[in-house]
Design a protein around this motif. Structure first.
Motif: not given
Ligand code: COA
Length: 145
Positions: A74, A110, A115-117, A119
């Motif tokens: 992702m 990763h 914390d994104f996941y 969330r």
């Molecule tokens: C992780 C990733 C997919 C998030 O995508 P994004 O488009 O930036 O995320 P969004 O803008 O949709 O954020 C959605 C919510 O998650 C939160 N969020 C996003 N990244 C976050 C992080 N790293 N830690 C904590 N919260 C996070 C946002 O604040 C948002 O919260 P809200 O809706 O309450 O305001 C992106 O940062 C990415 O591609 N990272 C690099 C590749 C990676 O690490 N992929 C995962 C491999 S396992």
């Protein structure tokens, strides 16, 4: 307007460009991407879906269903992060998994994405220990579908 569509062979190159351009894998993490390419077979045969704004690819995910349902990849392009593309992709993946009768999706995260996941509703269930070119511990999460 952002839409999400099934990836095709034509998207193979841009998908790999997004992966290799990810600054989240700078520094020690770069070892994981060195020499790595998302296989064309994964793009065309697995559930690989692309977010676009019509002109540009913004990000993608790849859900693998066998041997166990796992969010294998992702990525949102660096320049497109922080504006909801990740959430859109994740919710699409969750709906797709549900439509396929999946009960839970495994995610080996990763570390900076953990914390994104969380969330998005995933729950930490364990750790993946270093192996081969991955010299760091990764959180394992499970998403109830
Ligand atoms: C992780 C990733 C997919 C998030 O995508 P994004 O488009 O930036 O995320 P969004 O803008 O949709 O954020 C959605 C919510 O998650 C939160 N969020 C996003 N990244 C976050 C992080 N790293 N830690 C904590 N919260 C996070 C946002 O604040 C948002 O919260 P809200 O809706 O309450 O305001 C992106 O940062 C990415 O591609 N990272 C690099 C590749 C990676 O690490 N992929 C995962 C491999 S396992």
């Amino acid at each position: 307007m952002i839409s999400i569509r099934r990836a095709t062979a034509v998207d193979h190159e841009v998908i790999n460009a997004i992966v290799q351009g990810s600054s989240a894998y700078d520094g020690v993490y770069r070892a994981m991407l060195d020499g790595y390419e998302v296989p064309l077979s994964q793009v065309v045969q697995e559930e690989t879906w692309l977010a676009t704004d019509g002109a540009d690819a913004l990000g993608f995910y790849s859900l693998v269903l066998e041997p166990e349902p796992e969010l294998d990849l992702m990525f949102v392009a660096d320049s497109e992060q922080g504006r909801g593309v990740g959430r859109l992709l994740f919710e699409h993946m969750r709906a797709l998994a549900k439509a396929r009768g999946v009960a839970a999706v495994k995610i080996v995260s990763h570390p900076p994405a953990r914390d994104f996941y969380r969330r998005m509703g995933a729950i930490e269930v364990g750790l993946a220990y270093p192996a081969r070119n991955v010299t760091w511990v990764r959180p394992i999460l499970s998403l109830p579908v």
